[in-house]
Design a protein around this motif. Structure first.
Motif, mmCIF file in Angstrom:
data_model
loop_
_atom_site.group_PDB
_atom_site.id
_atom_site.type_symbol
_atom_site.label_atom_id
_atom_site.label_comp_id
_atom_site.label_asym_id
_atom_site.label_seq_id
_atom_site.Cartn_x
_atom_site.Cartn_y
_atom_site.Cartn_z
ATOM 1 N N GLU A 139 56.596 17.119 125.014
ATOM 2 C CA GLU A 139 57.057 15.765 124.699
ATOM 3 C C GLU A 139 58.025 15.262 125.769
ATOM 4 O OE1 GLU A 139 59.769 13.759 121.180
ATOM 5 O OE2 GLU A 139 58.647 15.574 120.707
ATOM 6 N N LEU A 140 58.987 16.098 126.159
ATOM 7 C CA LEU A 140 59.945 15.719 127.195
ATOM 8 C C LEU A 140 59.232 15.470 128.522
ATOM 9 C CD1 LEU A 140 62.807 18.253 126.389
ATOM 10 C CD2 LEU A 140 62.854 15.785 125.987
ATOM 11 N N ALA A 141 58.258 16.316 128.830
ATOM 12 C CA ALA A 141 57.489 16.154 130.068
ATOM 13 C C ALA A 141 56.741 14.830 130.061
ATOM 14 C CB ALA A 141 56.526 17.326 130.238
ATOM 15 N N SER A 142 56.104 14.534 128.955
ATOM 16 C CA SER A 142 55.335 13.294 128.839
ATOM 17 C C SER A 142 56.242 12.061 128.948
ATOM 18 C CB SER A 142 54.589 13.280 127.507
ATOM 19 O OG SER A 142 53.914 12.063 127.339
ATOM 20 N N GLU A 143 57.394 12.114 128.299
ATOM 21 C CA GLU A 143 58.327 10.979 128.314
ATOM 22 C C GLU A 143 58.879 10.694 129.703
ATOM 23 O OE1 GLU A 143 61.495 11.618 125.534
ATOM 24 O OE2 GLU A 143 60.142 11.665 123.824
ATOM 25 N N THR A 144 58.950 11.723 130.554
ATOM 26 C CA THR A 144 59.589 11.568 131.866
ATOM 27 C C THR A 144 58.597 11.584 133.024
ATOM 28 O OG1 THR A 144 59.931 13.958 132.011
ATOM 29 C CG2 THR A 144 61.738 12.626 131.080
ATOM 30 N N GLY A 145 57.349 11.946 132.738
ATOM 31 C CA GLY A 145 56.365 12.044 133.811
ATOM 32 C C GLY A 145 56.468 13.324 134.615
ATOM 33 N N ILE A 146 57.292 14.258 134.158
ATOM 34 C CA ILE A 146 57.418 15.568 134.825
ATOM 35 C C ILE A 146 56.407 16.493 134.122
ATOM 36 C CG2 ILE A 146 59.004 17.407 135.551
ATOM 37 C CD1 ILE A 146 59.895 14.662 136.564
ATOM 38 N N ARG A 197 65.497 10.861 140.778
ATOM 39 C CA ARG A 197 65.237 10.553 139.368
ATOM 40 C C ARG A 197 66.132 11.350 138.417
ATOM 41 N NH1 ARG A 197 59.819 11.176 137.105
ATOM 42 N NH2 ARG A 197 60.761 9.836 135.544
ATOM 43 N N THR A 198 67.022 12.163 138.952
ATOM 44 C CA THR A 198 67.814 13.065 138.109
ATOM 45 C C THR A 198 68.555 12.329 136.995
ATOM 46 O OG1 THR A 198 68.060 14.647 139.910
ATOM 47 C CG2 THR A 198 69.629 14.822 138.101
ATOM 48 N N LEU A 237 65.889 27.801 127.236
ATOM 49 C CA LEU A 237 66.425 27.083 128.377
ATOM 50 C C LEU A 237 65.218 26.690 129.218
ATOM 51 C CD1 LEU A 237 68.905 26.227 130.137
ATOM 52 C CD2 LEU A 237 68.609 28.415 131.307
ATOM 53 N N ILE A 238 65.066 25.400 129.455
ATOM 54 C CA ILE A 238 63.954 24.934 130.275
ATOM 55 C C ILE A 238 64.521 24.501 131.619
ATOM 56 C CG2 ILE A 238 61.975 23.389 130.484
ATOM 57 C CD1 ILE A 238 62.170 22.938 127.435
ATOM 58 N N ALA A 239 64.018 25.134 132.668
ATOM 59 C CA ALA A 239 64.388 24.770 134.030
ATOM 60 C C ALA A 239 63.319 23.812 134.543
ATOM 61 C CB ALA A 239 64.463 26.022 134.903
ATOM 62 N N TRP A 240 63.737 22.642 134.998
ATOM 63 C CA TRP A 240 62.831 21.582 135.431
ATOM 64 C C TRP A 240 62.990 21.312 136.919
ATOM 65 C CZ3 TRP A 240 59.861 19.161 131.615
ATOM 66 C CH2 TRP A 240 60.277 19.351 130.282
ATOM 67 N N ARG A 241 61.877 20.974 137.569
ATOM 68 C CA ARG A 241 61.919 20.495 138.954
ATOM 69 C C ARG A 241 61.804 18.970 138.877
ATOM 70 N NH1 ARG A 241 58.173 23.479 142.890
ATOM 71 N NH2 ARG A 241 56.740 23.071 141.185
ATOM 72 N N VAL A 242 62.939 18.303 139.090
ATOM 73 C CA VAL A 242 63.022 16.849 138.971
ATOM 74 C C VAL A 242 63.339 16.276 140.353
ATOM 75 C CG1 VAL A 242 64.303 14.942 137.906
ATOM 76 C CG2 VAL A 242 63.820 17.012 136.581
ATOM 77 N N PRO A 243 62.598 15.257 140.798
ATOM 78 C CA PRO A 243 62.945 14.634 142.078
ATOM 79 C C PRO A 243 64.406 14.172 142.053
ATOM 80 C CG PRO A 243 60.828 13.810 141.290
ATOM 81 C CD PRO A 243 61.433 14.623 140.167
ATOM 82 N N PRO A 244 65.182 14.512 143.084
ATOM 83 C CA PRO A 244 66.617 14.185 143.080
ATOM 84 C C PRO A 244 66.915 12.721 142.784
ATOM 85 C CG PRO A 244 66.108 15.630 144.909
ATOM 86 C CD PRO A 244 64.788 15.255 144.284
ATOM 87 N N ARG A 302 69.039 11.338 131.297
ATOM 88 C CA ARG A 302 69.350 10.446 130.169
ATOM 89 C C ARG A 302 68.265 10.555 129.095
ATOM 90 N NH1 ARG A 302 71.759 7.294 134.035
ATOM 91 N NH2 ARG A 302 69.907 6.110 134.597
ATOM 92 N N ARG A 303 67.015 10.621 129.516
ATOM 93 C CA ARG A 303 65.918 10.745 128.548
ATOM 94 C C ARG A 303 65.956 12.094 127.839
ATOM 95 N NH1 ARG A 303 60.571 7.648 130.132
ATOM 96 N NH2 ARG A 303 61.490 5.760 130.967
ATOM 97 N N PHE A 304 66.207 13.150 128.596
ATOM 98 C CA PHE A 304 66.313 14.474 127.973
ATOM 99 C C PHE A 304 67.446 14.483 126.946
ATOM 100 C CE2 PHE A 304 64.575 17.001 131.883
ATOM 101 C CZ PHE A 304 63.276 16.676 131.544
ATOM 102 N N CYS A 305 68.597 13.948 127.325
ATOM 103 C CA CYS A 305 69.772 13.966 126.442
ATOM 104 C C CYS A 305 69.553 13.173 125.158
ATOM 105 C CB CYS A 305 70.992 13.411 127.171
ATOM 106 S SG CYS A 305 71.611 14.504 128.461
ATOM 107 N N ALA A 306 68.664 12.207 125.193
ATOM 108 C CA ALA A 306 68.410 11.381 124.011
ATOM 109 C C ALA A 306 67.618 12.125 122.939
ATOM 110 C CB ALA A 306 67.654 10.108 124.414
ATOM 111 N N HIS A 307 66.997 13.243 123.293
ATOM 112 C CA HIS A 307 66.188 13.977 122.315
ATOM 113 C C HIS A 307 67.100 14.767 121.373
ATOM 114 C CE1 HIS A 307 63.219 16.574 120.517
ATOM 115 N NE2 HIS A 307 62.278 15.798 121.048
ATOM 116 N N PRO A 308 66.878 14.671 120.064
ATOM 117 C CA PRO A 308 67.775 15.336 119.108
ATOM 118 C C PRO A 308 67.751 16.862 119.168
ATOM 119 C CG PRO A 308 65.886 14.368 117.972
ATOM 120 C CD PRO A 308 65.823 13.900 119.395
ATOM 121 N N ARG A 309 66.746 17.469 119.755
ATOM 122 C CA ARG A 309 66.697 18.928 119.840
ATOM 123 C C ARG A 309 67.218 19.475 121.166
ATOM 124 N NH1 ARG A 309 63.703 21.565 115.850
ATOM 125 N NH2 ARG A 309 63.904 20.307 113.985
#
Length: 159
Positions: free
Chosen positions: A128-135, A80-81, A71-78, A86-93
């Motif tokens: 990879e998720l971090a890079s794709e989203t800039g987080i 940009r949530t 489980l990855i807990a992310w700090r995302v600017p509100p 949407r980008r996270f959900c697109a990842h097959p894993r």
């Protein structure tokens, strides 16, 4: 909102294992003793009037062939949530992605469940998720690995 006996049959059918077939709702309808059309109509109506709030899958990651789970807990600017999720959900894993409230000592507001074969693979997916989203700041995520799996069970209604 009235739930009649046929609605109860629909709810009972939906509570069990979801059929892994090309026509799962036809099988569920048969289980409930209804036509597929009536089954779907009743399901939609109960969803619309709030009798059914959600339906969801439970991934048993080990049975699905994954050895690691994090489980990855992310700090995302509100602001940009939605975009980031949407980008996270697109990842097959990524099997789950949801937002939660923060706390003074816990600034993380978005959670993803990531599945892989090794911790290294999960770490790679996180990067990879971090890079794709800039987080990308390491402080903007916490990796919470599954140490022990507890029983996964939902409430059962109209037994």
């Amino acid at each position: 909102m009235t739930i009649d006996e046929k609605d109860r049959q629909v709810i009972r059918a939906l509570q069990g294992a979801f059929p892994l077939s090309p026509h799962p709702y036809a099988e569920l309808a048969e289980r409930a003793g209804l036509s597929e059309e009536e089954f779907l109509s009743r399901t939609r109506r109960m969803k619309e009037n709030g009798a059914i709030r959600k339906m969801g899958a439970v991934l048993q990651h080990r049975k699905a062939g994954f050895k690691e789970n994090v489980l990855i807990a992310w700090r995302v600017p509100p602001e940009r949530t939605d975009e980031v999720c949407r980008r996270f959900c697109a990842h097959p894993r990524v099997s789950h992605c949801y937002d939660r409230n923060t706390a003074p000592d816990w600034p993380y507001n978005v959670y993803t469940m990531v599945h892989g074969q090794t911790r290294e693979e999960c770490e790679s997916i996180a990067r990879e998720l971090a890079s794709e989203t800039g987080i990308t700041e390491r402080a903007d995520r916490q990796m919470l690995y599954t140490l022990r799996e507890w029983k996964k069970a939902s409430l059962v209604y109209f037994c």
